[in-house]
Design a protein around this motif. Sequence first.
Motif, mmCIF file in Angstrom:
data_model
loop_
_atom_site.group_PDB
_atom_site.id
_atom_site.type_symbol
_atom_site.label_atom_id
_atom_site.label_comp_id
_atom_site.label_asym_id
_atom_site.label_seq_id
_atom_site.Cartn_x
_atom_site.Cartn_y
_atom_site.Cartn_z
ATOM 1 N N VAL A 48 0.849 -1.195 0.000
ATOM 2 C CA VAL A 48 0.000 0.000 0.000
ATOM 3 C C VAL A 48 0.885 1.246 0.000
ATOM 4 C CG1 VAL A 48 -1.781 1.272 1.234
ATOM 5 C CG2 VAL A 48 -1.820 -1.227 1.231
ATOM 6 N N GLN A 49 0.665 2.124 -0.970
ATOM 7 C CA GLN A 49 1.455 3.343 -1.096
ATOM 8 C C GLN A 49 0.843 4.503 -0.319
ATOM 9 O OE1 GLN A 49 4.357 4.027 -2.343
ATOM 10 N NE2 GLN A 49 4.261 6.261 -2.094
ATOM 11 N N GLU A 50 -0.470 4.651 -0.387
ATOM 12 C CA GLU A 50 -1.149 5.731 0.323
ATOM 13 C C GLU A 50 -2.609 5.358 0.571
ATOM 14 O OE1 GLU A 50 -2.463 8.821 -3.111
ATOM 15 O OE2 GLU A 50 -0.281 8.683 -2.778
ATOM 16 N N ILE A 51 -3.199 6.039 1.545
ATOM 17 C CA ILE A 51 -4.592 5.788 1.925
ATOM 18 C C ILE A 51 -5.316 7.126 2.009
ATOM 19 C CG2 ILE A 51 -6.130 4.834 3.683
ATOM 20 C CD1 ILE A 51 -3.794 3.135 4.667
ATOM 21 N N ARG A 52 -6.532 7.144 1.500
ATOM 22 C CA ARG A 52 -7.376 8.344 1.622
ATOM 23 C C ARG A 52 -8.759 7.944 2.125
ATOM 24 N NH1 ARG A 52 -4.395 9.903 -3.018
ATOM 25 N NH2 ARG A 52 -3.322 11.901 -2.723
ATOM 26 N N LEU A 53 -9.241 8.743 3.060
ATOM 27 C CA LEU A 53 -10.570 8.536 3.609
ATOM 28 C C LEU A 53 -11.415 9.750 3.234
ATOM 29 C CD1 LEU A 53 -12.154 6.531 5.477
ATOM 30 C CD2 LEU A 53 -11.527 8.028 7.377
ATOM 31 N N TYR A 54 -12.467 9.514 2.463
ATOM 32 C CA TYR A 54 -13.313 10.599 1.996
ATOM 33 C C TYR A 54 -14.617 10.637 2.802
ATOM 34 C CZ TYR A 54 -10.249 10.859 -2.090
ATOM 35 O OH TYR A 54 -9.165 10.994 -2.912
ATOM 36 N N GLY A 55 -14.939 11.815 3.302
ATOM 37 C CA GLY A 55 -16.184 11.999 4.032
ATOM 38 C C GLY A 55 -17.008 13.117 3.411
ATOM 39 N N THR A 56 -18.296 12.941 3.351
ATOM 40 C CA THR A 56 -19.188 13.984 2.838
ATOM 41 C C THR A 56 -20.101 14.448 3.960
ATOM 42 O OG1 THR A 56 -20.807 12.323 2.121
ATOM 43 C CG2 THR A 56 -19.164 13.020 0.513
ATOM 44 N N GLY A 57 -20.433 15.688 3.923
ATOM 45 C CA GLY A 57 -21.282 16.264 4.958
ATOM 46 C C GLY A 57 -21.008 17.745 5.099
ATOM 47 N N ASP A 58 -21.795 18.420 5.858
ATOM 48 C CA ASP A 58 -21.678 19.860 6.042
ATOM 49 C C ASP A 58 -20.440 20.174 6.870
ATOM 50 O OD1 ASP A 58 -21.977 22.552 6.347
ATOM 51 O OD2 ASP A 58 -24.063 22.472 7.046
ATOM 52 N N GLN A 67 -14.169 25.417 7.821
ATOM 53 C CA GLN A 67 -13.611 26.334 6.849
ATOM 54 C C GLN A 67 -13.279 25.573 5.573
ATOM 55 O OE1 GLN A 67 -10.488 28.865 8.418
ATOM 56 N NE2 GLN A 67 -11.118 28.373 10.512
ATOM 57 N N SER A 68 -13.591 26.188 4.457
ATOM 58 C CA SER A 68 -13.370 25.506 3.181
ATOM 59 C C SER A 68 -11.895 25.369 2.840
ATOM 60 C CB SER A 68 -14.083 26.268 2.053
ATOM 61 O OG SER A 68 -13.579 27.598 1.959
ATOM 62 N N VAL A 102 -13.859 21.157 -0.530
ATOM 63 C CA VAL A 102 -15.056 21.930 -0.880
ATOM 64 C C VAL A 102 -15.991 21.894 0.317
ATOM 65 C CG1 VAL A 102 -14.883 21.571 -3.375
ATOM 66 C CG2 VAL A 102 -16.086 19.902 -1.973
ATOM 67 N N HIS A 103 -17.087 22.614 0.240
ATOM 68 C CA HIS A 103 -17.908 22.824 1.432
ATOM 69 C C HIS A 103 -18.510 21.533 1.991
ATOM 70 C CE1 HIS A 103 -21.036 22.713 -1.676
ATOM 71 N NE2 HIS A 103 -21.895 22.434 -0.699
ATOM 72 N N ASP A 104 -18.628 20.470 1.173
ATOM 73 C CA ASP A 104 -19.246 19.243 1.695
ATOM 74 C C ASP A 104 -18.369 18.000 1.526
ATOM 75 O OD1 ASP A 104 -19.371 19.136 -1.022
ATOM 76 O OD2 ASP A 104 -21.459 18.458 -1.132
ATOM 77 N N HIS A 105 -17.061 18.206 1.286
ATOM 78 C CA HIS A 105 -16.150 17.076 1.137
ATOM 79 C C HIS A 105 -14.901 17.277 2.002
ATOM 80 C CE1 HIS A 105 -18.647 16.292 -2.417
ATOM 81 N NE2 HIS A 105 -18.162 15.055 -2.383
ATOM 82 N N SER A 106 -14.626 16.290 2.851
ATOM 83 C CA SER A 106 -13.421 16.313 3.695
ATOM 84 C C SER A 106 -12.564 15.096 3.357
ATOM 85 C CB SER A 106 -13.788 16.292 5.170
ATOM 86 O OG SER A 106 -14.639 17.375 5.489
#
Length: 243
Positions: free
Chosen positions: A156-166, A211-212, A231-235
Amino acid sequence: MQYLFTTLFILGFIAFSGFLILMILSIRKGNRLPIRYIFLTTACFAIASIGLYGMLNLSSNSTQPEIDQALEHESSNATTEKNPATSTQIKLSGLHMTTDELKNKFNGAVGKYRLNGLSITRLDMKDSSEQGTGTFEYVFNDELRLVGVVNADESVQEIRLYGTGDTRKPTGGIFLTAIATLILTTNSEYSYNDAQDVIQDMGLLDRDVNQSDFDGATIRNGLEYRFSVQVHDHSTFEITVAK
């Protein structure tokens, strides 16, 4: 030497047997035993004993290397079974774990700390033509998914965890739990308190992430842990090799 000792044993045993029979016959006839019979019988017994001892000693010495070799072979096999990576000199790059190890360590942390709502059943693998790399993905729910990159050596080279929400609301719940679990996954010696320290260093526990342009990172044991709001709804929380 084996032939010499064998000859000594055979001749000595035959002579000893012959003189012993003559002594028995002489006793049965009531004759007095000649001193030379006693001497010769004793000498033949000694010769036969020397031959027998030499034969046994040579036989033991000849089989010992085979025994040592067998023991060494068994020891080598046992070491290989305990640590198969040493036999092939496999040295993983990136985060130094395969996708299976990632899944097992992640689920191990979930079970150890009873992090309800998280577990990885199967990572969906996808091939990529770019330099022999690949990607994997796991969807926890509609608002949380895990994506990673795999090197050509299957590490495994890298890991990303994507979350959506306000993002105007404080980051918490299952997203923070998943972040802590990934920190534990990449640092097997860490406790849950250590994982919280990493999250603290990124700034997530210091203030609300609303904060965006938020971007906080920290480096631990050669790995960079970064949380950002794009962006406003993606972390995004990502783990990469520190540069």
